[in-house]
Design a protein around this motif. Structure first.
Motif, PDB file in Angstrom:
ATOM      1  N   ASN A  76     -76.441  15.931 -23.612  1.00 53.83           N
ATOM      2  CA  ASN A  76     -76.445  15.516 -22.206  1.00 53.83           C
ATOM      3  C   ASN A  76     -77.860  15.275 -21.706  1.00 53.83           C
ATOM      4  OD1 ASN A  76     -73.674  15.647 -20.626  1.00 53.83           O
ATOM      5  ND2 ASN A  76     -73.600  17.289 -22.158  1.00 53.83           N
ATOM      6  N   TYR A  96     -72.273  15.045 -16.051  1.00 53.17           N
ATOM      7  CA  TYR A  96     -72.490  15.967 -17.171  1.00 53.17           C
ATOM      8  C   TYR A  96     -71.183  16.113 -17.940  1.00 53.17           C
ATOM      9  CZ  TYR A  96     -74.261  20.038 -19.698  1.00 53.17           C
ATOM     10  OH  TYR A  96     -74.686  20.916 -20.677  1.00 53.17           O
ATOM     11  N   ASP A  97     -71.254  15.926 -19.256  1.00 53.85           N
ATOM     12  CA  ASP A  97     -70.073  15.947 -20.115  1.00 53.85           C
ATOM     13  C   ASP A  97     -69.967  17.301 -20.793  1.00 53.85           C
ATOM     14  OD1 ASP A  97     -68.042  15.562 -21.907  1.00 53.85           O
ATOM     15  OD2 ASP A  97     -68.841  13.712 -22.780  1.00 53.85           O
TER      16      ASP A  97
END
Length: 314
Positions: free
Chosen positions: A93, A84-85
């Motif tokens: 995401n 997850y960014d």
């Protein structure tokens, strides 16, 4: 029968009004065909909801908190294919994760890129929208392909699964074909590890025959790396009848009208999602810590040898 939904935290924060709360509180969870996916990790998702709801009135905040409990009491675990960014939006995401392992849909505050699997607030509940209106019952053909296809969402998203069929016989191709299809389907679009796979049946055959046949036949239909435990139950005197057929998982269960075996192409089956009350009872009786039946003899664990995607000929 079970469908996965990613839900934007900021969207849930807007559901504290009476109308939205009443609408969504019974749309997810055990006994419902919709199940929320843990995306991102629960503690982060919950924090984002509460932060977004800050400034709401006390009653609205109480409703949002209650909805968090309903959505997360039982949900689909998720280990994202890509990390997850945190520098990107939740929706970006989620859209990327959908490309790795599709959700039924993504519920979000908006759909800026006009993507078909994203449902913004003004599109939730539109009549005829198959992304949202999903069935808790199905009449599939009694073929292993049709049975698997109708249960794919349940099979892809569970972490624990118990197949219950008092008449299951490892010597019978009509039992082996659907089980092989189900086991292979467990690996499709999987987001989280499988922790338990069991098949529970009755004591029609001798234990010696059952054990030897499981050891001889079952590795051919179980995918490599997977272990399935086969066990036999015995009805207690004046106890619950060992009769019905179920698939029980950590995210819900389904009833079968005829059985888990394969029939003729002209035959159909009735499969229905259990209500929460049914599920709680049957899980405890067949898969919980207080079984309603006696375990007749030693379980038979079997590890698979089936190489995917090639399926064995039965």
């Amino acid at each position: 029968m079970i469908y996965s939904y990613a839900i934007e935290p900021e969207l849930v924060a807007t559901w504290g009004n009476k109308a939205d709360y009443r609408y969504f509180c019974d749309k997810f969870g055990l006994g419902q065909p919709r199940m929320m996916v843990e995306f991102p990790k629960l503690k982060n998702w919950r924090r984002q909801v509460l932060q977004s709801a800050m400034g709401s009135g006390d009653q609205e905040m109480q409703k949002v908190t209650a909805l968090i409990g309903i959505l997360t009491e039982r949900m689909i675990s998720c280990t994202p294919k890509d990390e997850y960014d945190g520098t990107r939006s939740w929706l970006e995401n989620a859209e990327e994760e959908h490309g790795n392992a599709p959700f039924q849909a993504i519920l979000a505050c908006s759909n800026p890129r006009g993507i078909s699997f994203v449902i913004p607030p003004d599109s939730v509940g539109v009549p005829g929208d198959g992304r949202w209106f999903v069935s808790d019952q199905a009449p599939p053909d009694r073929t292993h392909t049709s049975l698997r296809n109708h249960l794919q969402g349940l099979l892809s998203n569970c972490s624990e699964i118990v197949f219950v069929d008092p008449h299951f016989g490892p010597e019978n191709p009509r039992h082996r074909r659907p089980l092989q299809a189900f086991l292979c389907a467990l690996l499709t679009n999987r987001r989280t590890p499988l922790t338990r796979i069991e098949v529970k049946t009755g004591t029609k055959a001798t234990y010696d025959f059952f054990e030897k046949t499981c050891i001889r036949e079952m590795p051919k239909i179980i995918p490599v790396g997977m272990e399935v435990v086969f066990s036999r139950l015995r009805q207690r005197e004046n106890g619950e009848k060992l009769h019905n057929r179920y698939i029980l998982t950590d995210i819900g269960g389904v009833n079968f009208g005829v059985g888990l075996d394969e029939g003729h192409e002209s035959e159909t089956e009735d499969i229905s999602l259990m209500t929460r009350k049914q599920y709680d009872l049957r899980w405890e009786q067949y898969a919980g810590s207080r079984l309603a039946f006696d375990v007749a003899d030693a379980p038979v664990p079997v590890r698979g040898r089936l190489q995917l995607p090639k399926l064995s000929h039965l």
